[in-house]
Design an enzyme around this catalytic site. Structure first.
Site, PDB file in Angstrom:
ATOM      1  N   GLY A 368       0.815  -1.199   0.000  1.00 43.82           N
ATOM      2  CA  GLY A 368       0.000   0.000   0.000  1.00 43.82           C
ATOM      3  C   GLY A 368       0.849   1.249   0.000  1.00 43.82           C
ATOM      4  O   GLY A 368       2.068   1.198   0.183  1.00 43.82           O
ATOM      5  N   PRO A 369       0.221   2.406  -0.224  1.00 42.21           N
ATOM      6  CA  PRO A 369       0.962   3.670  -0.249  1.00 42.21           C
ATOM      7  C   PRO A 369       1.587   3.968   1.108  1.00 42.21           C
ATOM      8  O   PRO A 369       1.217   3.374   2.127  1.00 42.21           O
ATOM      9  CB  PRO A 369      -0.124   4.706  -0.604  1.00 42.21           C
ATOM     10  CG  PRO A 369      -1.280   3.922  -1.110  1.00 42.21           C
ATOM     11  CD  PRO A 369      -1.211   2.583  -0.467  1.00 42.21           C
ATOM     12  N   PRO A 370       2.536   4.918   1.143  1.00 40.37           N
ATOM     13  CA  PRO A 370       3.139   5.291   2.434  1.00 40.37           C
ATOM     14  C   PRO A 370       2.096   5.872   3.376  1.00 40.37           C
ATOM     15  O   PRO A 370       1.182   6.591   2.966  1.00 40.37           O
ATOM     16  CB  PRO A 370       4.180   6.354   2.038  1.00 40.37           C
ATOM     17  CG  PRO A 370       4.449   6.125   0.593  1.00 40.37           C
ATOM     18  CD  PRO A 370       3.178   5.604   0.013  1.00 40.37           C
ATOM     19  N   GLY A 373      -0.302   2.590   7.380  1.00 37.96           N
ATOM     20  CA  GLY A 373      -0.246   1.823   8.627  1.00 37.96           C
ATOM     21  C   GLY A 373       0.281   0.415   8.487  1.00 37.96           C
ATOM     22  O   GLY A 373      -0.093  -0.459   9.276  1.00 37.96           O
ATOM     23  N   SER A 691      -2.999   2.901 -18.271  1.00 39.77           N
ATOM     24  CA  SER A 691      -4.418   3.205 -18.062  1.00 39.77           C
ATOM     25  C   SER A 691      -4.838   4.516 -18.696  1.00 39.77           C
ATOM     26  O   SER A 691      -5.880   5.051 -18.343  1.00 39.77           O
ATOM     27  CB  SER A 691      -4.719   3.239 -16.561  1.00 39.77           C
ATOM     28  OG  SER A 691      -3.982   4.264 -15.937  1.00 39.77           O
ATOM     29  N   LYS A 734      -8.212   5.916  -7.533  1.00 42.74           N
ATOM     30  CA  LYS A 734      -8.663   6.778  -8.619  1.00 42.74           C
ATOM     31  C   LYS A 734     -10.045   7.365  -8.323  1.00 42.74           C
ATOM     32  O   LYS A 734     -10.317   8.532  -8.629  1.00 42.74           O
ATOM     33  CB  LYS A 734      -8.679   5.985  -9.927  1.00 42.74           C
ATOM     34  CG  LYS A 734      -7.287   5.599 -10.406  1.00 42.74           C
ATOM     35  CD  LYS A 734      -7.306   4.778 -11.673  1.00 42.74           C
ATOM     36  CE  LYS A 734      -5.884   4.430 -12.110  1.00 42.74           C
ATOM     37  NZ  LYS A 734      -5.852   3.600 -13.342  1.00 42.74           N
TER      38      LYS A 734
END
Length: 809
Positions: A368-370, A373, A691, A734
């Site tokens: 997952g993104p920074p 958690g 995309s 998105k």
């Protein structure tokens, strides 16, 4: 600027020696300059440097006075002693760091009568203080007594140069003698200032005699104490020397009890520690070699180091794991809001663990993104399962020896970080976090990712072998958890060993809840505001989330909350006793102007401009794509620092539009007369990804046909030459970007319908999602054209069959 002239109160009785003279003022810290002294100074303060420059240009005379508090950077006139010394500048040198080295000579005493405060330095009016000589017959006797006392002082003070006595004896003038003695005697600044303020040489000599006698008494006491301590040290050294001689004699006689005792202790550890059979054989072999080695040899040091590592590993030590599923669920819910899929996976593991005692540890990969958690979730898993926790960061690791260890071929060799971390954990079944697994790299020293294959394969880590330990160690009970920001940089063989669990970005509602439950309290504690009546309302948190952070996680949100808390802490420390309820107005007051204005599409319909949806490592974002049609000969220009994938998408999109020329009312050979320029703004930022195909195709079709794109519409999807729309990833991020940008309609591939089931209803509120499988459907939904839907349906059917036909409006 008009000069400010400020008189000063006289602090001493002075003797007038003529009219007033004006000098630049140089203030001193912890130093008093007397007449007849030649002293080097280092000057760094701007006012002082400016005063020296003025003095060099006007007679080279400057007035030096001490400031009362040395720590004051810019002392006021009340903080400067009124009595000082008029000095002559002998030499001045500017140093490269901006400071000035100056050599000065004290000439005569003076008293400040007024301060003149100029813009960048101080000037003072000074009246000379002339020595008042008594005609007393006792003066010669006083000089002899002071000189004798100084001679006694030098004998006791070993740090004072003895040659100073001859220079003092050669001085005949009583006033000069008193001033010269000051630099050789240790005394405090007020005592020096008091001596400088005395106009009578007799008074100065009498005061110096009192100070010297006090110093002599202290030095005599120091001498007695040192003699006593030296005697005790000599006795201790004598005993140590005799003991060492005794040990040396015992060694010569063959008595090696200490070394034998160490060998016996190591043998006991082999028998008491539950080593594996292979480890026990290895330990006994090393012990046998160690017995025949010299204790001082390098080989013995390597063997002892190896045995120490072998015995400190947690052989047979296991944490008592928790089987209470309800308690584990409470721990996970208390530590983290949301993340239901991850929590469900942990509860499933505990449930199976309660039924199968010898279950091999899973290899979870939290992606997952920074700031979402991942690391804190691993700590919560350890707490929920009752295991110890240990973390190993893999970011930037490029040496295989970091994982497998160094071979025992030199003294400084060590085990790998896997073995080191197990020693730190203290048990054989910890939660082992391998952080940033996607940041591994490799060079001539090996490939750490390949070394991790043995560690993270449940079928192989039963017999993990470290190069330093050179024995098999069982890692099957370890619960490995890895983290990554993206999957594309993880090697495929390593990715195959991992169970992927995606942590996607939080919605605004989830961020507000996380802040209320965890972040606000954490920062109130960190800034000392927990019991100070400080609180944040929901609208203030929403203000920070929308206009001061742009991220999928909550790391920057916590930083901004901390920034608000620091501002409040400053007010509280200044004495404010009111309660602070943080609202949006206070957020803007404390954090300044809004840092982020949400990206919004064109309010009206636009031709050749389409809003796309992009995924980044920090979450979703809106991406505008512009197309301009220019006279030319069919050249395609692509700008905006696009990667290879997006450039290929642009060519595929143009080919599709050419195949639909008649549908869009274009001549078959239109491309021969026009150039196309495709541009994606923010050209300094690299962009790439599979995309943007349908977005580019729509922008090209709009620019060529003149049909505008409908307002507040965004799209994402890849395109084939036949017009088929391919699925995309990062749908939740998105859609979050679409919500932030006030998009009303989002076009996504039909094959992403399965992903909509996992999107929260709150995220879809107010957004219409259109599912498409062909590019013709995209054009029908996005362009404000007048072509019929039945024609589009026929065109789509033909394109799906792969046939070529000639159609008209």
């Amino acid at each position: 600027m008009k000069d400010e002239k400020k008189p000063v109160k006289k602090s001493v009785r002075s003797v007038k020696g003529g009219g007033l003279k004006r000098f630049p003022l140089l203030t001193l810290r912890d130093m008093v300059i007397f007449p007849h002294m030649v002293v080097p100074l280092f000057v760094g303060r701007e006012k002082s440097v400016r005063a020296l420059e003025i003095s060099m240009s006007s007679g080279k005379e400057v007035f030096l006075a001490a400031q009362m508090t040395a720590s004051t950077e810019d002392p006021s006139t009340d903080e400067i002693y009124s009595v000082g010394t008029v000095c002559q500048i002998l030499q001045l040198l500017k140093l490269p760091d901006g400071t000035v080295k100056v050599l000065i000579e004290g000439k005569r005493r003076g008293e400040i009568t007024a301060f003149i405060n100029l813009q960048d330095y101080l000037q003072v009016d000074v009246r000379d203080i002339v020595d008042t000589i008594d005609g007393s017959n006792e003066l010669d006797s006083l000089v002899r007594v002071v000189t004798a006392s100084f001679e006694n002082y030098l004998k006791l003070n070993i740090n004072a140069p003895q040659e100073n006595l001859e220079s003092i004896k050669s001085i005949k003038d009583p006033g000069q003698l008193a001033d010269s003695l000051v630099s050789h005697i240790s005394m405090k600044l007020p005592d020096k200032q008091a001596l400088l303020s005395m106009p009578s040489p007799v008074q100065r000599l009498e005061r110096l005699l009192v100070l010297m006698e006090g110093e002599i008494e202290i030095l005599q006491i120091d001498k007695k104490i040192k003699a006593r301590v030296k005697k005790q040290i000599e006795k201790t050294q004598k005993e140590y020397y005799l003991n060492e001689q005794m040990r040396a004699i015992q060694k010569e006689l063959g008595n090696k009890d200490d070394y034998k005792q160490e060998i016996r202790e190591l043998e006991e550890k082999v028998q008491t520690i539950p080593l594996s059979e292979e480890a026990k054989k290895k330990a006994l072999a090393e012990l046998k070699k160690l017995q025949y080695m010299s204790p001082m040899s390098a080989e013995a040091a390597v063997s002892r180091n190896y045995l120490d590592w072998l015995f400190t590993l947690p052989w047979g030590k296991l944490s008592e794991e928790l089987d209470d599923l309800l308690q584990a669920e409470e721990v996970l819910n208390a530590d983290h809001y949301g993340l239901e899929k991850v929590k469900e996976r942990i509860i499933e593991f505990l449930a199976v663990r309660s039924l199968v005692k010898d279950l091999k540890g899973p290899i979870l990969c939290l992606v997952g993104p920074p700031g979402v958690g991942k690391t804190s979730l691993a700590r919560s898993i350890a707490r929920a399962t009752g295991r110890n926790f240990v973390k190993m960061s893999l970011g930037g690791v490029r040496d295989e020896a970091e994982i497998r260890g160094h071979r025992r071929t030199y003294i400084g060799s060590m085990p790998g970080r896997i073995v080191q971390s197990l020693k730190k954990a203290g048990t054989n079944n910890p939660v082992f976090l391998l952080d940033e697994i996607d940041k591994l790299s490799s060079d001539f020293r090996g490939d750490p990712a390949s070394a991790l294959l043995e560690v993270l394969d449940p079928e192989q880590n039963l017999v993990f072998s470290d190069h330093f330990m050179d024995i098999d160690y069982d890692l099957s009970r370890v619960m490995f958890i890895t983290t990554a920001n993206s999957l594309h940089s993880i090697p495929r063989p390593l990715l195959d060993r991992l169970e992927i669990v995606k942590l996607e970005g939080y919605t605004e509602k989830e961020k507000v809840e996380i802040a209320k439950r965890h972040l606000v309290r954490k920062q109130l504690v960190a800034n000392g505001l927990l019991d100070r009546g400080v609180s944040f309302n929901d609208s203030a948190l929403s203000e920070i989330i929308r206009h001061y952070t742009r991220e999928s996680g909550v790391r920057n949100l916590e930083r901004e909350i901390s920034g608000v808390c620091r501002k409040v802490a400053r007010l509280v420390a200044a004495g404010s006793r009111k309660k602070f309820v943080i609202r949006p107005v206070q957020v803007r007051e404390f954090l300044g102007a809004r840092k982020i204005v949400p990206t919004s599409p064109e309010l009206g319909e636009a031709t050749g401009l389409v809003t796309g949806l992009a995924w980044t490592e920090t979450g979703g974002d809106l991406l505008s794509i512009e197309v301009a049609v220019l006279p030319g000969n069919g050249k395609l220009t692509i700008t905006g620092k696009l990667g290879d994938v997006m450039q290929e998408s642009a060519h595929a999109a143009l080919s599709y539009v050419r195949s639909r020329a008649q549908m869009l009312g274009l001549a078959r050979d239109f491309y021969k007369n026009y150039d196309l320029h495709i541009h994606v703004p923010e050209g300094a930022i690299p962009k790439d990804g599979p995309s943007a195909g349908i977005t580019m195709a729509t922008a090209i079709a709009s620019a060529l046909s003149g049909m505008p794109v409908r307002a507040r519409i965004a799209m994402t999807g890849e395109i084939t030459l036949r017009g088929r729309v391919l699925p995309i990833g990062g749908l939740k991020e998105k859609l979050l970007a679409a919500r932030r940008g006030q998009i009303r309609t989002v076009i996504i591939p039909q094959e992403n319908q399965k992903d909509l089931d996992e999107i929260p209803d709150e995220l879809l509120k107010g957004v219409t999602v259109k599912l498409v499988s062909h590019m013709d459907e995209v054009l029908a939904a996005s362009l404000s054209g007048d072509f019929s839907a039945s024609w589009l349906l026929a065109a789509s059917d033909v394109s799906r069959k792969g046939s070529e036909t000639s159609l008209s409006h």
